[in-house]
Design a protein around this motif. Structure first.
Motif, mmCIF file in Angstrom:
data_model
loop_
_atom_site.group_PDB
_atom_site.id
_atom_site.type_symbol
_atom_site.label_atom_id
_atom_site.label_comp_id
_atom_site.label_asym_id
_atom_site.label_seq_id
_atom_site.Cartn_x
_atom_site.Cartn_y
_atom_site.Cartn_z
ATOM 1 N N GLU A 74 12.589 10.169 -5.048
ATOM 2 C CA GLU A 74 12.415 8.752 -4.424
ATOM 3 C C GLU A 74 12.044 8.839 -3.015
ATOM 4 O O GLU A 74 12.902 8.948 -2.203
ATOM 5 C CB GLU A 74 13.490 7.882 -4.833
ATOM 6 C CG GLU A 74 13.601 7.330 -6.189
ATOM 7 C CD GLU A 74 12.521 6.490 -6.204
ATOM 8 O OE1 GLU A 74 12.007 5.767 -5.454
ATOM 9 O OE2 GLU A 74 11.989 6.390 -7.559
ATOM 10 N N PRO A 75 10.809 9.118 -2.575
ATOM 11 C CA PRO A 75 10.614 9.544 -0.971
ATOM 12 C C PRO A 75 10.910 8.272 -0.188
ATOM 13 O O PRO A 75 11.633 8.491 0.819
ATOM 14 C CB PRO A 75 9.037 9.644 -1.093
ATOM 15 C CG PRO A 75 8.384 9.453 -2.404
ATOM 16 C CD PRO A 75 9.609 9.097 -3.394
ATOM 17 N N TYR B 212 6.181 0.691 -3.392
ATOM 18 C CA TYR B 212 5.237 0.052 -3.960
ATOM 19 C C TYR B 212 5.415 -0.919 -4.885
ATOM 20 O O TYR B 212 4.970 -1.938 -5.251
ATOM 21 C CB TYR B 212 4.140 0.901 -4.641
ATOM 22 C CG TYR B 212 2.720 0.524 -4.833
ATOM 23 C CD1 TYR B 212 1.970 -0.072 -3.929
ATOM 24 C CD2 TYR B 212 2.274 0.748 -6.219
ATOM 25 C CE1 TYR B 212 0.799 -0.592 -4.153
ATOM 26 C CE2 TYR B 212 1.038 -0.174 -6.597
ATOM 27 C CZ TYR B 212 0.216 -0.652 -5.479
ATOM 28 O OH TYR B 212 -0.699 -1.172 -5.767
ATOM 29 N N LEU B 213 6.470 -0.872 -5.841
ATOM 30 C CA LEU B 213 6.875 -1.610 -7.071
ATOM 31 C C LEU B 213 7.124 -3.100 -6.470
ATOM 32 O O LEU B 213 6.730 -4.236 -6.864
ATOM 33 C CB LEU B 213 7.994 -1.110 -7.744
ATOM 34 C CG LEU B 213 8.362 -1.612 -8.876
ATOM 35 C CD1 LEU B 213 7.242 -1.297 -9.846
ATOM 36 C CD2 LEU B 213 9.595 -0.793 -9.475
ATOM 37 N N MET B 214 7.971 -3.087 -5.385
ATOM 38 C CA MET B 214 8.336 -4.241 -4.676
ATOM 39 C C MET B 214 7.069 -5.056 -3.974
ATOM 40 O O MET B 214 6.862 -6.127 -4.136
ATOM 41 C CB MET B 214 9.273 -4.178 -3.738
ATOM 42 C CG MET B 214 9.832 -4.972 -2.808
ATOM 43 S SD MET B 214 10.864 -4.626 -1.402
ATOM 44 C CE MET B 214 12.208 -3.951 -2.225
ATOM 45 N N LYS C 217 4.016 -4.607 -4.883
ATOM 46 C CA LYS C 217 2.957 -5.302 -5.618
ATOM 47 C C LYS C 217 3.298 -6.421 -6.106
ATOM 48 O O LYS C 217 2.461 -7.558 -6.086
ATOM 49 C CB LYS C 217 2.741 -4.196 -6.958
ATOM 50 C CG LYS C 217 1.794 -4.722 -7.884
ATOM 51 C CD LYS C 217 1.331 -3.648 -8.720
ATOM 52 C CE LYS C 217 0.475 -4.065 -9.917
ATOM 53 N NZ LYS C 217 -1.031 -4.336 -9.577
ATOM 54 N N SER C 218 4.588 -6.932 -6.348
ATOM 55 C CA SER C 218 5.067 -8.331 -7.033
ATOM 56 C C SER C 218 4.847 -9.268 -5.880
ATOM 57 O O SER C 218 4.482 -10.414 -6.111
ATOM 58 C CB SER C 218 6.266 -8.136 -7.662
ATOM 59 O OG SER C 218 7.314 -7.893 -6.655
ATOM 60 N N TYR D 50 1.386 -10.235 -5.266
ATOM 61 C CA TYR D 50 0.691 -11.113 -6.210
ATOM 62 C C TYR D 50 1.204 -12.734 -5.870
ATOM 63 O O TYR D 50 0.389 -13.791 -5.910
ATOM 64 C CB TYR D 50 0.980 -10.748 -7.460
ATOM 65 C CG TYR D 50 0.246 -11.733 -8.649
ATOM 66 C CD1 TYR D 50 -1.120 -12.010 -8.652
ATOM 67 C CD2 TYR D 50 0.947 -12.572 -9.424
ATOM 68 C CE1 TYR D 50 -1.934 -12.559 -9.437
ATOM 69 C CE2 TYR D 50 0.057 -13.468 -10.124
ATOM 70 C CZ TYR D 50 -1.187 -13.488 -10.187
ATOM 71 O OH TYR D 50 -1.668 -14.517 -11.055
ATOM 72 N N GLY E 3 -5.446 -20.467 -10.661
ATOM 73 C CA GLY E 3 -5.026 -18.998 -10.120
ATOM 74 C C GLY E 3 -5.057 -18.716 -8.657
ATOM 75 O O GLY E 3 -4.994 -19.037 -7.856
ATOM 76 N N VAL E 4 -5.723 -17.261 -8.704
ATOM 77 C CA VAL E 4 -6.360 -16.685 -7.295
ATOM 78 C C VAL E 4 -7.614 -16.953 -7.269
ATOM 79 O O VAL E 4 -8.171 -16.548 -6.224
ATOM 80 C CB VAL E 4 -5.791 -15.210 -7.395
ATOM 81 C CG1 VAL E 4 -4.287 -14.955 -7.392
ATOM 82 C CG2 VAL E 4 -6.493 -14.550 -8.385
ATOM 83 N N SER F 179 -7.757 -14.458 -13.498
ATOM 84 C CA SER F 179 -7.601 -15.799 -12.555
ATOM 85 C C SER F 179 -5.792 -15.954 -12.307
ATOM 86 O O SER F 179 -5.572 -16.346 -11.307
ATOM 87 C CB SER F 179 -8.109 -17.056 -13.114
ATOM 88 O OG SER F 179 -7.135 -17.541 -14.339
ATOM 89 N N TYR G 76 12.341 -1.682 -12.533
ATOM 90 C CA TYR G 76 13.367 -1.165 -11.666
ATOM 91 C C TYR G 76 14.434 -0.421 -12.466
ATOM 92 O O TYR G 76 14.864 0.819 -11.733
ATOM 93 C CB TYR G 76 14.100 -2.197 -11.091
ATOM 94 C CG TYR G 76 13.101 -2.786 -9.754
ATOM 95 C CD1 TYR G 76 12.828 -2.090 -8.835
ATOM 96 C CD2 TYR G 76 12.498 -3.907 -9.875
ATOM 97 C CE1 TYR G 76 11.893 -2.700 -7.617
ATOM 98 C CE2 TYR G 76 11.541 -4.747 -8.937
ATOM 99 C CZ TYR G 76 11.409 -4.047 -7.650
ATOM 100 O OH TYR G 76 10.644 -4.574 -6.932
#
Lengths: 296, 220
Positions: A106-107, A149-151, A153-154, A157, A182-183, B107, B155
């Motif tokens: 876990e860097p 990255y996990l944190m 990424k969410s 979005y 949406g986006v 979307s 996680y």
């Protein structure tokens, strides 16, 4: 009868056994040893700074941190070397996190232990008085560490959705017909996507570091410095929404060719510059408020 | 304590940590005794053909091996991808969360959790990512396996992987994904309900393959 007065440095630091002319060498050796054990951790982090434009501020952070400490060198030199009881536990904690991160693949953990270790080393070898002057510089190093990255990424979005929603509302106010899905922002004849690269979330660390560095540039009350740090990220988000809205307005009036404009293509730089302007404006307002509240 | 004494303690601790990190055994790559071909072509009344569309279940270049199949039953379709990842301790070889579900031309992306009983014991909450595209919603339900152990949450999986690397010096994992287009089962809820039908027999079929890697021994 004459009384003997020992040199001031010895009075200040009765526990210091080394010669008063070289009291900082052991501390330098300790810090060098800390940096040495982190040598395997750094190259991959530097590689990430180089690979991802949103992390490129990492190159500047160690220099800014060093400057923040260097700027206080006279105050640091005037302090006595002692030891804080919190030093050794912090050193042990830092090393434990380093070992956990290095051996556990876990860097992020290994990287985040560096400021902990440095602060622990200063507390252990030089004491709380010296640490009081260097903690800001050491803490600043946290901004060079890429978020997991996990944190990221969410979060990215969620903020894409917020950016798209706020931009759609702004476009309606400006009289631009828009349907948000949406986006996606559906304009007459063209659909724009608020993509992940449009999000300002990856730049959170850079923007917060910007606020912290800006706050250190001139003498200010501590509350004002804290306010600049806290405000930098929200101002960055606001700048990004303005950028997206301006891009959509340009596309509506001038067509897809507007997507090639500077504001859209250099989105990171645009948001950074807008945030600097907003920070300067906020700082000016808060300095005026602070001056007005000073006792006459 | 003198400054030199404190420095000696610091150098000793740093040296001991460096030795502990330096002398730790290398992380091993597991031997996957049973190949993915052991996955049956028929599962609980579903028959399969080779392949699954990449736009629904993206390919990750870090996969050591992968099997993709299209399972059909009475007009219903479920795309299945089983991928093996080795040495996930190395960030360069780690499976990417960007390649679990398709994001292009989507979307909106919603996340829900589906409780599924995989082994007859307590239900596991599997993440379902529902992407809304022009052709209709696509649900991607996935789980990761360290041996027989199943992890739905990202996680929780990272924590389990770290434990596996620390104590067993192994970092091999399996990613199982089910891609379900909403049209095939009607409403999205109906499509997601297919997971509880097909996931348990798939898990049972995959158990010997996952167990053969030697990683994550123990109960699910």
């Amino acid at each position: 009868m004459t009384s003997f007065s020992p040199p001031a440095a010895v009075v200040k630091s009765p526990a210091m056994p080394v010669g008063p002319s070289r009291p900082w060498i052991p501390l330098g050796a300790g810090v060098a040893a800390v940096l040495g054990i982190y040598a395997p951790v750094v190259p991959a982090m530097v590689g990430e700074w180089a690979a991802f434009p949103n992390l490129s501020h990492g190159f500047a952070i160690p220099f800014i941190a060093a400057y923040l400490i260097w700027a206080r060198r006279e105050r640091i030199a005037g302090e006595a070397l002692e030891s804080s009881p919190f030093g050794l536990p912090l050193v042990v904690l830092g090393l434990a996190i380093l070992a956990l991160g290095s051996l556990g693949g876990e860097p992020f953990l290994a990287r985040v232990s560096l400021p902990v270790m440095l602060l622990g080393t200063v507390l252990f070898l030089a004491g709380a008085r010296v640490a009081r002057h260097v903690w800001a510089g050491i803490g600043f190093l946290l901004f060079m560490i890429p978020l997991p990255y996990l944190m990221l990424k969410s979060l990215t979005y969620q903020f894409q959705l917020i950016d798209a929603g706020a931009s759609a509302r702004a476009l309606s106010w400006l009289g631009v017909p828009v349907f948000r899905e949406g986006v996606f922002l559906h304009l007459p004849g063209i659909t724009l996507e608020v993509a992940s690269v449009c999000s300002s979330v990856p730049a959170i660390a850079a923007l917060t570091a910007l606020g912290a560095a800006y706050g250190q540039m001139h003498p200010r009350p501590t509350w004002l410095r804290a306010a600049l740090i806290v405000a930098a990220a929200p101002l960055g988000f606001a700048s990004n929404i303005v950028r997206i809205t301006l891009t959509a307005v340009s596309v509506y009036y001038f067509g897809p060719v507007a997507l090639d404009n500077v504001i859209h293509k250099f989105n990171g730089t645009t948001v950074f510059l807008m945030t600097v302007v907003l920070l300067v404006a906020l700082d000016a307002v808060m300095l005026r408020v602070a001056a007005r509240n000073l006792p006459r | 304590m003198s400054l030199r004494g404190r420095l000696a303690i610091l150098l000793g601790l740093i040296g001991a940590t460096a030795v502990a990190i330096g002398l730790a055994p290398e992380v091993r790559e597991g031997q996957w005794g049973a190949g993915l071909d052991a996955l049956p072509t028929e599962v609980a009344g579903w028959t399969s053909t080779a392949g699954a569309p990449e736009w629904a279940l993206p390919v990750d270049p870090n996969e050591k091996a992968a099997l993709r199949r299209t399972y059909r039953r009475a007009g219903q379709v479920v795309w299945v991808s089983v991928a093996l990842f080795a040495r996930e301790d190395d960030p360069k070889r780690r499976g990417s969360i960007d390649r679990i579900f398709p994001e292009a031309n989507t979307s909106r992306i919603d996340r829900v959790a589906i409780p599924v009983i995989l082994n007859g014991a307590a239900p596991v909450r599997l993440p379902a990512v529902v992407g809304y595209k022009q052709g209709g919603p696509l649900a991607v339900v996935y789980w990761r396996q360290l041996g027989r152990r199943v992890y739905g949450g990202d996680y929780r999986y990272r924590l389990a992987l770290m434990r596996e690397i620390l104590f067993r010096r192994q970092a091999d994992a399996m990613l199982v994904r089910l891609g379900i287009p909403a049209e095939s089962g009607g409403a999205l809820e109906d499509a997601l309900s297919l997971v509880s039908e097909i996931a348990p027999p798939l898990y049972a079929a995959l158990a010997p393959i996952a167990a053969s890697s030697g990683a994550g021994r123990g109960r699910p």
